[in-house]
Scaffold this motif. Structure first.
Motif, mmCIF file in Angstrom:
data_model
loop_
_atom_site.group_PDB
_atom_site.id
_atom_site.type_symbol
_atom_site.label_atom_id
_atom_site.label_comp_id
_atom_site.label_asym_id
_atom_site.label_seq_id
_atom_site.Cartn_x
_atom_site.Cartn_y
_atom_site.Cartn_z
ATOM 1 N N ILE A 178 10.093 -1.426 15.508
ATOM 2 C CA ILE A 178 10.453 -2.066 16.774
ATOM 3 C C ILE A 178 11.244 -1.023 17.556
ATOM 4 C CG2 ILE A 178 10.451 -4.367 15.749
ATOM 5 C CD1 ILE A 178 13.522 -4.302 15.887
ATOM 6 N N TRP A 179 11.458 -1.273 18.841
ATOM 7 C CA TRP A 179 12.071 -0.226 19.669
ATOM 8 C C TRP A 179 12.811 -0.853 20.827
ATOM 9 C CZ3 TRP A 179 13.213 4.241 17.988
ATOM 10 C CH2 TRP A 179 13.509 5.309 18.842
ATOM 11 N N ALA A 180 13.149 -0.026 21.788
ATOM 12 C CA ALA A 180 13.894 -0.476 22.958
ATOM 13 C C ALA A 180 13.171 -1.629 23.648
ATOM 14 C CB ALA A 180 14.094 0.680 23.927
ATOM 15 N N GLY A 181 13.962 -2.566 24.141
ATOM 16 C CA GLY A 181 13.416 -3.724 24.835
ATOM 17 C C GLY A 181 13.380 -4.978 23.992
ATOM 18 N N VAL A 213 15.400 7.018 14.363
ATOM 19 C CA VAL A 213 14.367 7.398 13.398
ATOM 20 C C VAL A 213 15.054 7.664 12.063
ATOM 21 C CG1 VAL A 213 12.600 9.082 12.783
ATOM 22 C CG2 VAL A 213 12.873 8.386 15.174
ATOM 23 N N ILE A 214 14.589 6.994 11.012
ATOM 24 C CA ILE A 214 15.129 7.163 9.668
ATOM 25 C C ILE A 214 13.982 7.510 8.733
ATOM 26 C CG2 ILE A 214 16.284 6.022 7.731
ATOM 27 C CD1 ILE A 214 17.834 4.359 9.727
ATOM 28 N N ASP A 215 14.126 8.599 8.039
ATOM 29 C CA ASP A 215 13.082 9.070 7.112
ATOM 30 C C ASP A 215 11.729 9.186 7.814
ATOM 31 O OD1 ASP A 215 14.987 9.065 5.110
ATOM 32 O OD2 ASP A 215 14.420 7.075 4.362
ATOM 33 N N GLY A 216 11.774 9.624 9.064
ATOM 34 C CA GLY A 216 10.547 9.799 9.836
ATOM 35 C C GLY A 216 9.982 8.517 10.406
ATOM 36 N N ILE A 217 10.677 7.402 10.233
ATOM 37 C CA ILE A 217 10.192 6.099 10.689
ATOM 38 C C ILE A 217 11.029 5.655 11.880
ATOM 39 C CG2 ILE A 217 9.686 3.722 10.024
ATOM 40 C CD1 ILE A 217 8.188 5.928 8.437
ATOM 41 N N SER A 218 10.361 5.335 12.977
ATOM 42 C CA SER A 218 11.076 4.821 14.138
ATOM 43 C C SER A 218 11.363 3.343 13.946
ATOM 44 C CB SER A 218 10.270 5.044 15.411
ATOM 45 O OG SER A 218 9.065 4.312 15.368
ATOM 46 N N GLY A 219 12.489 2.911 14.473
ATOM 47 C CA GLY A 219 12.884 1.511 14.363
ATOM 48 C C GLY A 219 14.268 1.329 14.931
ATOM 49 N N VAL A 220 14.889 0.232 14.574
ATOM 50 C CA VAL A 220 16.215 -0.087 15.105
ATOM 51 C C VAL A 220 17.154 -0.378 13.947
ATOM 52 C CG1 VAL A 220 17.565 -1.641 16.555
ATOM 53 C CG2 VAL A 220 15.241 -1.000 17.242
ATOM 54 N N ARG A 221 18.280 0.315 13.964
ATOM 55 C CA ARG A 221 19.333 0.069 12.999
ATOM 56 C C ARG A 221 20.327 -0.918 13.613
ATOM 57 N NH1 ARG A 221 23.308 4.815 12.196
ATOM 58 N NH2 ARG A 221 24.377 3.708 13.876
ATOM 59 N N GLU A 224 0.713 -3.092 9.568
ATOM 60 C CA GLU A 224 1.242 -2.302 8.465
ATOM 61 C C GLU A 224 2.620 -1.806 8.859
ATOM 62 O OE1 GLU A 224 -1.535 0.787 7.634
ATOM 63 O OE2 GLU A 224 -3.049 -0.589 6.798
ATOM 64 N N THR A 225 3.576 -2.045 8.011
ATOM 65 C CA THR A 225 4.952 -1.688 8.361
ATOM 66 C C THR A 225 5.736 -1.372 7.102
ATOM 67 O OG1 THR A 225 6.974 -2.448 9.464
ATOM 68 C CG2 THR A 225 5.693 -4.117 8.289
ATOM 69 N N GLU A 226 6.795 -0.589 7.295
ATOM 70 C CA GLU A 226 7.719 -0.341 6.207
ATOM 71 C C GLU A 226 8.515 -1.619 5.917
ATOM 72 O OE1 GLU A 226 6.276 3.234 7.866
ATOM 73 O OE2 GLU A 226 7.309 1.558 8.832
ATOM 74 N N ASP A 227 9.013 -1.691 4.712
ATOM 75 C CA ASP A 227 9.818 -2.828 4.291
ATOM 76 C C ASP A 227 11.284 -2.540 4.615
ATOM 77 O OD1 ASP A 227 11.118 -4.895 3.035
ATOM 78 O OD2 ASP A 227 10.178 -4.582 1.075
ATOM 79 N N PRO A 228 11.944 -3.385 5.421
ATOM 80 C CA PRO A 228 13.364 -3.136 5.711
ATOM 81 C C PRO A 228 14.214 -3.014 4.453
ATOM 82 C CG PRO A 228 12.492 -4.878 7.109
ATOM 83 C CD PRO A 228 11.434 -4.583 6.094
ATOM 84 N N TYR A 229 13.776 -3.671 3.361
ATOM 85 C CA TYR A 229 14.581 -3.670 2.149
ATOM 86 C C TYR A 229 14.288 -2.476 1.246
ATOM 87 C CZ TYR A 229 15.946 -8.251 3.703
ATOM 88 O OH TYR A 229 16.460 -9.278 4.451
ATOM 89 N N ILE A 242 0.839 -1.189 0.000
ATOM 90 C CA ILE A 242 0.000 0.000 0.000
ATOM 91 C C ILE A 242 0.879 1.245 0.000
ATOM 92 C CG2 ILE A 242 -1.921 -1.165 1.164
ATOM 93 C CD1 ILE A 242 -1.066 0.183 3.764
ATOM 94 N N ALA A 243 0.341 2.329 -0.477
ATOM 95 C CA ALA A 243 1.082 3.589 -0.539
ATOM 96 C C ALA A 243 1.255 4.155 0.870
ATOM 97 C CB ALA A 243 0.354 4.589 -1.423
ATOM 98 N N ARG A 244 2.465 4.620 1.146
ATOM 99 C CA ARG A 244 2.705 5.213 2.457
ATOM 100 C C ARG A 244 1.924 6.509 2.626
ATOM 101 N NH1 ARG A 244 8.764 6.727 4.219
ATOM 102 N NH2 ARG A 244 9.032 4.475 3.828
ATOM 103 N N SER A 245 1.701 7.236 1.533
ATOM 104 C CA SER A 245 1.074 8.555 1.617
ATOM 105 C C SER A 245 -0.406 8.479 1.969
ATOM 106 C CB SER A 245 1.254 9.299 0.293
ATOM 107 O OG SER A 245 0.660 8.554 -0.770
ATOM 108 N N ASP A 246 -1.151 7.576 1.318
ATOM 109 C CA ASP A 246 -2.608 7.560 1.530
ATOM 110 C C ASP A 246 -3.171 6.139 1.694
ATOM 111 O OD1 ASP A 246 -2.301 6.559 -0.994
ATOM 112 O OD2 ASP A 246 -3.338 8.212 -2.005
ATOM 113 N N HIS A 247 -2.285 5.152 1.806
ATOM 114 C CA HIS A 247 -2.668 3.755 2.067
ATOM 115 C C HIS A 247 -3.505 3.135 0.932
ATOM 116 C CE1 HIS A 247 -1.826 3.505 6.665
ATOM 117 N NE2 HIS A 247 -0.946 4.292 6.052
ATOM 118 N N ARG A 248 -3.447 3.684 -0.274
ATOM 119 C CA ARG A 248 -4.169 3.039 -1.377
ATOM 120 C C ARG A 248 -3.413 1.774 -1.775
ATOM 121 N NH1 ARG A 248 -1.022 6.887 -3.542
ATOM 122 N NH2 ARG A 248 0.119 6.405 -5.477
ATOM 123 N N LEU A 249 -4.126 0.844 -2.328
ATOM 124 C CA LEU A 249 -3.541 -0.427 -2.717
ATOM 125 C C LEU A 249 -2.663 -0.237 -3.953
ATOM 126 C CD1 LEU A 249 -3.463 -3.527 -2.264
ATOM 127 C CD2 LEU A 249 -5.365 -3.688 -3.904
#
Length: 733
Positions: free
Chosen positions: A186-189, A135-143, A98-103, A56-63
């Motif tokens: 994902i985050w701390a813990g 936070v990368i490109d406005g997305i929280s997660g773990v590098r 719903e999540t971003e793709d690590p790749y 789905i599109a990140r901007s408006d969640h359209r398929l």
């Protein structure tokens, strides 16, 4: 508008697919995520066990497209009209996320990080490698990033991917030998490990993070993503003043502890909060200036006391979180107490989840066991001829000093690092390039370590546990020294404890064991250590080492402490010594605090408190600790009476302190001793005082000189010298 189903999109190269299924794919970012095939833009994702997924599109969640399964392999492919920022919508049998793709993320480490890692000069890998909640490109997660240059494939595994090493295979930055990936949402813990296929495709046991900054409680071997929230320090005053408090002219008195066995609650628990509440006021009340912690870096085996660590960037989970540890250090500083850590860069344990053969090769250690295996401890030896390993160790040191505000590191087992033949027979070691026994790479490492610390963390100190006669351990690097601030005086410790263990009848034959230490006392800046090593492995406790009946044992121990505190050098006492604990130290049990129910034990504790206060109060006892001009023998050859007498001088010579030690149980009355100044000398210490449990032989507060020459002085004092006692008298005028 979503692109329709494209049968060709699910046609995948069978070799690549098999490599994915077997977790052998060497370039996952060229296979997963946004790709192009002959039909146009596609997305590939590996989602074994899901019941459906779409893009789905990140901007408006359209398929944008439906992810179609490639058989029952777990691989899914979607065809798109065009590439744009997207999310994966995944249905895990009714649980939709719903999540971003690590790749979908590009390279993570910056060019400078990659350059410094490649050069082996990156000293801040605690903020570069490991698990960084960000936070990368406005997305929280773990590098995640890990150095494994000889691995064919590295994956990060955890609860977030069901510990499946095929789900998050990492990008290899070939130029630095580092694998990296950003796992969004994902985050701390989060718990995690690395799954590594080493050289030759061999699947290794899952590995903890070499740069992990938090771990689960042993025996678990999981690393944990630590909370990135900065700790709120309030120790500015301490940090600004600590350089002066740790200088060679300062009165440094160190209380060494094992955090897990100093004291415990009724349920046997111990944590940093308990030590904040109980240890800090205790140490403060006794007048110690510093706490030295035996290694609190994460370690798998508690019986190693921390001296076989694997988590060189993480406080052990045994006592709380990294924030809890920071709170302990902060509380110490606000109480005016410095914190020193034992730090172990010489060797590491062979546990399969640790650094050993980390990427399938001898990466952190030497390949040749003659260089890389420590026979005494069954551990592996860091390869200090490798720049990346040197940078790793220095970065660990900086993590404690900069991030946790530690005031100094006591570097363990320095002697084992300096000599290639340490504890090895002929034929069991490899000479250096000149044919000698000196470990030139370790020498260079120690010099580099101390140079970097002096530059980056002014005011912090390093202390060497070094038991040989290697020259200039505390000398400046610019003058050929190793650059430590202090060195443990192991010779003083061994000779003094050997002497004190003799029956007083025979001490006349061992008189030089006390005096010999002054021959070299100013060749280095010394710490006088009565450490944990002296009260374990059948050596007995300090009080247990003392000869004689009950009274004599306590008198001898008081005399030992009196002599130690009056001797040039900083002081270190392991916990339990101050209460005259009868048993050896046991790491599984707290100290025997019930000893304080007895007056003699309370007396020893009272003496230690008074010695610390006297040491800090009298300029002559600390300002010239490292200067030969601050010490002068008066009586050094009184073998028959086992008496020693010396002066400690302040810089101006206004208030010298006379010290007299009688190491026999025979009191000496009207004992004449020469002194340099006429007037009244006040008794500021008598280890035989009844308040300490002694027989109270003394001088009623002091004595006035008589104009009779002795020992090269024009004045003398006539004194009562107590049995098995130490006196100190300060010139009053």
């Amino acid at each position: 508008m979503a692109r329709g189903k494209n049968p060709s999109a699910t046609k995948v190269d069978q070799g690549a697919l098999q490599a994915v299924l077997e977790g052998r794919h060497g370039d996952p970012f060229a296979f997963f995520g946004p790709q192009e095939d002959e039909s146009g833009p596609i997305i590939r994702a590996f989602l074994p066990g899901c019941s459906g997924a779409s893009v789905i599109a990140r901007s408006d969640h359209r398929l944008l497209g439906t992810l179609e399964p490639v058989g029952d392999t777990g691989l899914m492919v979607a065809s798109l009209e065009a590439h744009e920022a997207y999310l994966l919508r995944i249905d895990w049998h009714g649980h939709v996320i719903e999540t971003e793709d690590p790749y979908s993320f590009g390279p993570l480490l910056g060019e400078m990080d990659v350059y410094l890692i490649r050069e082996g000069t990156h000293l801040d890998i605690g903020r570069c490698l490991g698990a960084q909640a960000t936070v990368i490109d406005g997305i929280s997660g773990v590098r995640f990033a890990v150095w494994a240059p000889n691995a064919e494939r590295v994956s990060v595994v955890g609860d977030f991917n069901s510990w499946d090493g095929r789900r998050h295979m990492m990008r290899k930055r070939l130029e630095a030998g580092v694998f990296e990936i950003f796992v969004p949402r994902i985050w701390a813990g989060e718990r995690y490990r690395y799954e590594i296929r080493g050289a030759g495709g061999i699947l290794l046991p899952q590995k903890s993070d070499p740069v992990g900054r938090q771990f689960e409680m042993p025996p678990s071997t999981c690393s944990v993503v630590t909370d990135p929230t900065p700790f709120g320090w309030s120790d500015e005053s301490w940090m600004q003043a600590r350089a002066d408090r740790q200088a060679s002219h300062a009165a440094m008195s160190i209380y060494e502890i094992h955090a897990g066995s100093w004291r415990r609650r009724w349920d046997s628990s111990v944590d940093w909060r308990l030590l904040i509440d109980d240890l800090i006021p205790y140490v403060q009340g006794l007048g110690f200036t510093h706490i030295e912690l035996m290694p609190i870096m994460e370690h798998p085996f508690g019986g190693s006391w921390g001296y076989q660590p694997l988590g060189l960037f993480a406080p052990t989970a045994r006592y709380g979180s990294p924030h809890d540890f920071a709170a302990f250090v902060n509380a110490c500083h606000n109480a005016g107490i410095g914190v020193l850590l034992d730090w172990v860069p010489a060797h590491f344990p062979t546990d399969e989840h640790g650094l050993a053969h980390f990427d399938g090769t001898a990466l952190y250690e030497h390949a040749d066991p003659k260089e890389g295996f420590h026979q005494d401890w069954n551990t592996l030896i860091f390869n200090m001829g490798r720049n990346e390993v040197v940078a790793y160790l220095i970065a660990s040191a900086l993590e404690w000093l900069e991030h946790f505000h530690i005031d100094g590191l006591r570097v363990d087992a320095v002697a084992s690092m300096l000599y290639r033949d340490y504890s090895r027979e002929e034929g069991q070691w490899v000479p250096n390039r000149y044919g000698g026994r000196e470990n030139l790479e370790a020498v260079a490492f120690l010099k580099r370590l101390n140079t970097v610390i002096a530059e980056r963390v002014p005011g912090a100190i390093t202390i060497a546990e070094e038991s040989t006669s290697w020259p200039q351990v505390s000398g400046r690097v610019s003058e050929g020294g190793l650059g430590f601030n202090y060195k443990w005086n192991m010779g003083w410790m061994n000779d003094t404890l050997s002497y004190m263990g003799e029956d007083p009848v025979y001490r006349r034959w061992h008189h030089d064991k006390i005096s010999f230490g002054l021959v070299y006392a100013f060749s280095e800046r010394f710490v006088l250590p009565l450490s944990h090593d002296e009260v374990v492995h059948g050596k007995r406790s300090l009080i247990g080492r003392m000869p004689g009946d009950h009274w004599q044992k306590f008198a001898n121990l008081r005399a030992l402490f009196g002599l130690m505190w009056m001797h040039p050098g900083k002081k270190l006492l392991f916990m339990g010594g101050e209460i005259a604990q009868e048993h050896e130290w046991r790491h599984d049990d707290p100290l025997d605090w019930w000893h304080l129910e007895h007056a003699d034990n309370r007396g020893v504790q009272h003496l230690v408190r008074d010695l610390n206060h006297l040491y800090a109060r009298e300029p002559a006892l600390h300002l010239r600790d490292a200067e030969s001009g601050g010490f002068q023998w008066i009586l050094v050859n009184e073998r028959e009476t086992s008496i020693y007498a010396f002066l400690r001088w302040d810089p101006q010579g206004y208030s010298p302190v006379l010290v007299i030690a009688n190491m026999t149980p025979v009191p000496r009355f009207d004992f004449a001793v020469g002194v340099p100044k006429a007037g009244y000398w006040k008794e500021v210490l008598n280890t035989d005082s009844e308040v300490y449990g002694g027989s109270n032989h003394g001088n009623f507060g002091g004595a006035a000189t008589e104009p009779h020459g002795m020992q090269g002085f024009e004045q003398m004092l006539k004194l009562t010298i107590p049995p098995l006692g130490v006196l100190a008298l300060r010139f009053e005028g």
